[in-house]
Design a protein around this motif. Structure first.
Motif, PDB file in Angstrom:
ATOM      1  N   GLY A 155     -12.064   8.700  -8.578  1.00  0.00           N
ATOM      2  CA  GLY A 155     -11.099   9.170  -9.560  1.00  0.00           C
ATOM      3  C   GLY A 155     -10.413   8.040 -10.293  1.00  0.00           C
ATOM      4  N   ALA A 156      -9.968   7.016  -9.556  1.00  0.00           N
ATOM      5  CA  ALA A 156      -9.275   5.898 -10.192  1.00  0.00           C
ATOM      6  C   ALA A 156     -10.206   5.125 -11.121  1.00  0.00           C
ATOM      7  CB  ALA A 156      -8.700   4.965  -9.127  1.00  0.00           C
ATOM      8  N   ALA A 157     -11.427   4.869 -10.674  1.00  0.00           N
ATOM      9  CA  ALA A 157     -12.370   4.114 -11.498  1.00  0.00           C
ATOM     10  C   ALA A 157     -12.763   4.907 -12.740  1.00  0.00           C
ATOM     11  CB  ALA A 157     -13.613   3.769 -10.675  1.00  0.00           C
ATOM     12  N   PHE A 158     -13.048   6.184 -12.544  1.00  0.00           N
ATOM     13  CA  PHE A 158     -13.487   7.023 -13.665  1.00  0.00           C
ATOM     14  C   PHE A 158     -12.403   7.144 -14.725  1.00  0.00           C
ATOM     15  CE2 PHE A 158     -13.768  11.279 -15.598  1.00  0.00           C
ATOM     16  CZ  PHE A 158     -15.019  11.192 -16.198  1.00  0.00           C
ATOM     17  N   VAL A 159     -11.196   7.489 -14.308  1.00  0.00           N
ATOM     18  CA  VAL A 159     -10.123   7.739 -15.276  1.00  0.00           C
ATOM     19  C   VAL A 159      -9.656   6.445 -15.938  1.00  0.00           C
ATOM     20  CG1 VAL A 159      -7.803   8.650 -15.591  1.00  0.00           C
ATOM     21  CG2 VAL A 159      -9.379   9.806 -14.053  1.00  0.00           C
ATOM     22  N   SER A 160      -9.530   5.357 -15.153  1.00  0.00           N
ATOM     23  CA  SER A 160      -9.032   4.106 -15.745  1.00  0.00           C
ATOM     24  C   SER A 160     -10.031   3.528 -16.748  1.00  0.00           C
ATOM     25  CB  SER A 160      -8.717   3.092 -14.649  1.00  0.00           C
ATOM     26  OG  SER A 160      -9.881   2.756 -13.922  1.00  0.00           O
ATOM     27  N   LEU A 161     -11.314   3.566 -16.419  1.00  0.00           N
ATOM     28  CA  LEU A 161     -12.318   3.053 -17.357  1.00  0.00           C
ATOM     29  C   LEU A 161     -12.423   3.944 -18.587  1.00  0.00           C
ATOM     30  CD1 LEU A 161     -15.153   1.903 -14.910  1.00  0.00           C
ATOM     31  CD2 LEU A 161     -13.582   0.466 -16.216  1.00  0.00           C
ATOM     32  N   LEU A 162     -12.325   5.262 -18.375  1.00  0.00           N
ATOM     33  CA  LEU A 162     -12.366   6.180 -19.507  1.00  0.00           C
ATOM     34  C   LEU A 162     -11.134   5.979 -20.394  1.00  0.00           C
ATOM     35  CD1 LEU A 162     -14.495   8.321 -20.235  1.00  0.00           C
ATOM     36  CD2 LEU A 162     -12.946  10.054 -19.317  1.00  0.00           C
ATOM     37  N   SER A 163      -9.996   5.718 -19.758  1.00  0.00           N
ATOM     38  CA  SER A 163      -8.781   5.467 -20.522  1.00  0.00           C
ATOM     39  C   SER A 163      -8.925   4.203 -21.370  1.00  0.00           C
ATOM     40  CB  SER A 163      -7.593   5.331 -19.561  1.00  0.00           C
ATOM     41  OG  SER A 163      -6.428   4.952 -20.249  1.00  0.00           O
ATOM     42  N   SER A 164      -9.505   3.155 -20.783  1.00  0.00           N
ATOM     43  CA  SER A 164      -9.717   1.915 -21.540  1.00  0.00           C
ATOM     44  C   SER A 164     -10.630   2.159 -22.734  1.00  0.00           C
ATOM     45  CB  SER A 164     -10.315   0.842 -20.633  1.00  0.00           C
ATOM     46  OG  SER A 164      -9.435   0.537 -19.574  1.00  0.00           O
ATOM     47  N   TRP A 165     -11.629   3.021 -22.548  1.00  0.00           N
ATOM     48  CA  TRP A 165     -12.567   3.314 -23.627  1.00  0.00           C
ATOM     49  C   TRP A 165     -11.898   4.110 -24.748  1.00  0.00           C
ATOM     50  CZ3 TRP A 165     -15.663   7.897 -24.950  1.00  0.00           C
ATOM     51  CH2 TRP A 165     -16.688   7.613 -25.872  1.00  0.00           C
ATOM     52  N   PHE A 166     -11.137   5.128 -24.381  1.00  0.00           N
ATOM     53  CA  PHE A 166     -10.492   5.969 -25.389  1.00  0.00           C
ATOM     54  C   PHE A 166      -9.372   5.228 -26.112  1.00  0.00           C
ATOM     55  CE2 PHE A 166     -12.310   9.742 -23.199  1.00  0.00           C
ATOM     56  CZ  PHE A 166     -12.810  10.390 -24.315  1.00  0.00           C
TER      57      PHE A 166
ATOM     58  N   LEU B 280       3.456  13.883  -1.000  1.00  0.00           N
ATOM     59  CA  LEU B 280       3.208  13.617  -2.416  1.00  0.00           C
ATOM     60  C   LEU B 280       4.248  12.613  -2.901  1.00  0.00           C
ATOM     61  CD1 LEU B 280       1.844  13.969  -5.090  1.00  0.00           C
ATOM     62  CD2 LEU B 280       3.130  16.096  -5.448  1.00  0.00           C
ATOM     63  N   SER B 281       3.892  11.340  -2.814  1.00  0.00           N
ATOM     64  CA  SER B 281       4.787  10.273  -3.236  1.00  0.00           C
ATOM     65  C   SER B 281       4.595   9.993  -4.721  1.00  0.00           C
ATOM     66  CB  SER B 281       4.507   8.999  -2.421  1.00  0.00           C
ATOM     67  OG  SER B 281       5.190   7.892  -2.975  1.00  0.00           O
ATOM     68  N   LEU B 282       5.678  10.050  -5.461  1.00  0.00           N
ATOM     69  CA  LEU B 282       5.644   9.700  -6.874  1.00  0.00           C
ATOM     70  C   LEU B 282       6.350   8.360  -7.081  1.00  0.00           C
ATOM     71  CD1 LEU B 282       6.353  13.183  -8.494  1.00  0.00           C
ATOM     72  CD2 LEU B 282       4.162  12.054  -8.085  1.00  0.00           C
ATOM     73  N   GLY B 283       6.160   7.463  -6.122  1.00  0.00           N
ATOM     74  CA  GLY B 283       6.794   6.157  -6.210  1.00  0.00           C
ATOM     75  C   GLY B 283       5.910   5.007  -5.796  1.00  0.00           C
ATOM     76  N   HIS B 284       4.626   5.280  -5.539  1.00  0.00           N
ATOM     77  CA  HIS B 284       3.783   4.197  -5.042  1.00  0.00           C
ATOM     78  C   HIS B 284       3.440   3.163  -6.110  1.00  0.00           C
ATOM     79  CE1 HIS B 284       3.515   5.595  -1.021  1.00  0.00           C
ATOM     80  NE2 HIS B 284       2.476   4.848  -0.731  1.00  0.00           N
ATOM     81  N   MET B 285       3.495   3.539  -7.367  1.00  0.00           N
ATOM     82  CA  MET B 285       3.283   2.527  -8.403  1.00  0.00           C
ATOM     83  C   MET B 285       4.484   1.594  -8.513  1.00  0.00           C
ATOM     84  SD  MET B 285       0.262   2.582  -9.555  1.00  0.00           S
ATOM     85  CE  MET B 285       0.261   1.689 -11.107  1.00  0.00           C
ATOM     86  N   ALA B 286       5.627   2.015  -7.983  1.00  0.00           N
ATOM     87  CA  ALA B 286       6.775   1.105  -7.913  1.00  0.00           C
ATOM     88  C   ALA B 286       6.478  -0.019  -6.927  1.00  0.00           C
ATOM     89  CB  ALA B 286       8.029   1.862  -7.494  1.00  0.00           C
ATOM     90  N   PHE B 287       5.889   0.299  -5.782  1.00  0.00           N
ATOM     91  CA  PHE B 287       5.493  -0.723  -4.816  1.00  0.00           C
ATOM     92  C   PHE B 287       4.410  -1.622  -5.412  1.00  0.00           C
ATOM     93  CE2 PHE B 287       6.466   3.075  -1.998  1.00  0.00           C
ATOM     94  CZ  PHE B 287       7.782   2.693  -1.795  1.00  0.00           C
ATOM     95  N   PHE B 288       3.512  -1.024  -6.177  1.00  0.00           N
ATOM     96  CA  PHE B 288       2.468  -1.766  -6.888  1.00  0.00           C
ATOM     97  C   PHE B 288       3.099  -2.792  -7.832  1.00  0.00           C
ATOM     98  CE2 PHE B 288      -0.562  -2.062 -10.471  1.00  0.00           C
ATOM     99  CZ  PHE B 288      -1.745  -2.331  -9.806  1.00  0.00           C
TER     100      PHE B 288
ATOM    101  N   LEU C 181      -1.126   8.061 -11.182  1.00  0.00           N
ATOM    102  CA  LEU C 181      -1.814   7.754  -9.932  1.00  0.00           C
ATOM    103  C   LEU C 181      -2.161   9.034  -9.176  1.00  0.00           C
ATOM    104  CD1 LEU C 181      -2.808   5.671  -7.872  1.00  0.00           C
ATOM    105  CD2 LEU C 181      -0.480   5.573  -6.964  1.00  0.00           C
ATOM    106  N   ALA C 182      -1.222   9.980  -9.117  1.00  0.00           N
ATOM    107  CA  ALA C 182      -1.496  11.258  -8.455  1.00  0.00           C
ATOM    108  C   ALA C 182      -2.606  12.017  -9.179  1.00  0.00           C
ATOM    109  CB  ALA C 182      -0.219  12.091  -8.392  1.00  0.00           C
ATOM    110  N   VAL C 183      -2.624  11.933 -10.508  1.00  0.00           N
ATOM    111  CA  VAL C 183      -3.676  12.601 -11.286  1.00  0.00           C
ATOM    112  C   VAL C 183      -5.035  12.000 -10.961  1.00  0.00           C
ATOM    113  CG1 VAL C 183      -4.546  12.985 -13.622  1.00  0.00           C
ATOM    114  CG2 VAL C 183      -2.126  13.316 -13.132  1.00  0.00           C
ATOM    115  N   TRP C 184      -5.113  10.676 -10.868  1.00  0.00           N
ATOM    116  CA  TRP C 184      -6.379  10.026 -10.525  1.00  0.00           C
ATOM    117  C   TRP C 184      -6.917  10.534  -9.193  1.00  0.00           C
ATOM    118  CZ3 TRP C 184      -4.385   4.348 -11.393  1.00  0.00           C
ATOM    119  CH2 TRP C 184      -4.110   4.166 -12.751  1.00  0.00           C
TER     120      TRP C 184
ATOM    121  N   MET D 100      -2.634   5.911  -2.057  1.00  0.00           N
ATOM    122  CA  MET D 100      -2.066   7.193  -2.454  1.00  0.00           C
ATOM    123  C   MET D 100      -2.794   8.347  -1.788  1.00  0.00           C
ATOM    124  SD  MET D 100       0.222   8.752  -4.223  1.00  0.00           S
ATOM    125  CE  MET D 100       0.550  10.339  -4.969  1.00  0.00           C
ATOM    126  N   ASP D 101      -4.098   8.235  -1.646  1.00  0.00           N
ATOM    127  CA  ASP D 101      -4.870   9.296  -1.020  1.00  0.00           C
ATOM    128  C   ASP D 101      -4.514   9.451   0.455  1.00  0.00           C
ATOM    129  OD1 ASP D 101      -6.815  11.333  -0.934  1.00  0.00           O
ATOM    130  OD2 ASP D 101      -8.284   9.945  -0.131  1.00  0.00           O
TER     131      ASP D 101
END
Length: 432
Positions: A343-354, A87-95, A325-328, A77-78
């Motif tokens: 960004g991805a590691a920080f937000v995803s791990l923080l999300s899992s914690w919260f 600014l693709s808002l569809g890359h998680m679709a490919f994921f 994904l764009a937010v990360w 995404m970066d």
């Protein structure tokens, strides 16, 4: 040769000859990233249940492995957004498509083993057609069907389904990108189109007629066929290492891509597409290449993620996932490969914690703040604050620590845009 200088006219002095720098010299972050990733993987291995002290539970190892996969799709995404300006808002679709591709084989192969065991006690050995019909009933009975859809034609072949992990996202991105870029669709309109593509795909997959079990999705993907005797602790550490290797390879690939001439052209697409086209570059080809390549990498990341998650359904492909994904990437700092990973590691791990109950609720007397409900509000607020006050994101902190400066170059300090300016030069040039 001229009498004044003693050299051939038109030949640049040795002092002004461009210095050829190695890939590592141009990308010092690559060495640091690979070293930190290697130490991280070694530490997790030494603390995992299957290979170490057991300080890290199997579920935690899976969470870390999934985080590495999210870091890989954030890298993609970066590159497409931070470097190429799309600014693709569809890359998680490919994921998600990569996850569905490998999930189809996992479900088929596992169900085939179960069906074969159930029919092994029959008086007459079952035929291949009877086994296949029984597998179809087992998989699609939940949506009221007993036949394999056409898209499951290759589900019995691991090699072909691995090829689909690359081909399906790649072909979708190629066709979509060709149609969009040749029409000169840019900016927010292109973002809306990618989001519409993602929404259409998720709505289609929600239908039982899609052939992918509708809203039920594909489940039980953590149970690898033929490895029932292997513990989940061992499988989790194996997927963790596979995810780490994929992330390292992806970082190397994208660092190489954005460091040379290709990287300069990609940045030019982002900064001034019209001027680049005027210079004779076929801008659409570069955009299509970057869009398709990053889609393929996103598909590979998804193929590694969902066997660790254990389930995939259309909600994973919903437009909101691509917005996350764009937010990360924005929080980590777009235009920096390490920023996307941070960004991805920080937000995803923080999300899992919260969302996992790790963060304690806050009792305000009249109201109790439950983070499972307020986490998304906190994430949105963080995105707004980073956009307004820290556009470089968390990756900007790395820049401050490393005191990154423009390289000390010598040469013509011309006034034109893109030329080496006086303030970029070495101290002796500034003093003139």
């Amino acid at each position: 040769m001229t009498a004044a200088t003693g050299r051939s006219p038109g030949r640049a002095p040795a002092a002004f000859a461009p210095e050829r720098r190695s890939f590592v010299a141009q990308n010092p972050s690559v060495v640091w990233f690979l070293a930190i990733l290697a130490l991280f993987c070694l530490g997790v291995t030494l603390m995992a249940e299957a290979t170490g002290t057991g300080a890290l539970s199997t579920s935690m190892v899976k969470t870390l492995g999934k985080t590495l996969c999210l870091c890989l799709v954030a890298l993609a995404m970066d590159v497409v957004w931070g470097y190429c300006g799309i600014l693709s808002l569809g890359h998680m679709a490919f994921f998600g498509l990569g996850g569905y591709a490998i999930g189809m084989w996992l479900m088929y192969a596992r169900t085939e083993i179960i069906v074969a065991e159930n029919l092994s006690g029959a008086v007459l050995p079952p035929t291949e057609a009877e086994i296949r019909d029984a597998i179809a009933r087992q998989i699609f009975g939940v949506v009221g069907s007993d036949e394999f859809p056409a898209i499951w034609s290759f589900a019995d072949s691991l090699v072909l389904q691995l090829a689909m992990v690359v081909l399906v996202p790649g072909l979708l991105a190629l066709v979509f990108g060709w149609l969009a870029f040749r029409s000169r669709v840019t900016g927010v309109y292109l973002s809306i189109l990618t989001q519409a593509m993602t929404l259409a795909l998720s709505l289609y997959l929600l239908q039982n007629e899609s052939g992918l079990r509708g809203n039920n999705g594909l489940s039980g993907l953590q149970n690898l066929p033929g490895l029932g005797h292997v513990s989940q602790a061992t499988i989790s550490i194996a997927f963790f290492w596979a995810s780490a290797v994929a992330l390292a390879a992806g970082y190397l690939l994208f660092a190489w891509l954005v460091s040379g001439k290709m990287g300069s052209v990609i940045r030019a697409v982002r900064d001034d597409e019209a001027r680049l086209r005027f210079l004779g570059y076929h801008v659409e080809s570069y955009k299509l290449f970057v869009f398709t390549l990053t889609a393929v990498v996103a598909g590979i990341a998804g193929a590694l993620y969902y066997p660790q998650a254990g389930i995939i359904n259309p909600a994973e492909i919903a437009p909101i996932a691509s917005i996350y994904l764009a937010v990360w990437v924005a929080i980590g700092g777009r235009g920096r490969l390490y920023g996307a990973v941070i960004g991805a590691a920080f937000v995803s791990l923080l999300s899992s914690w919260f969302t996992g109950g790790g963060a304690p609720d806050i009792d305000l007397g009249v109201y109790t703040v439950q983070w499972t409900d307020w986490w998304l509000v906190l994430l949105g607020l963080s995105f707004v604050l980073v956009t307004l006050f820290a556009p470089k994101g968390l990756g900007g902190l790395i820049d401050l620590i490393a005191e990154r400066r423009a390289p000390a170059r010598v040469g013509d300090l011309g006034p034109d845009n893109g030329a080496l300016r006086r303030e970029e030069g070495p101290p002796e040039e500034k003093a003139r």
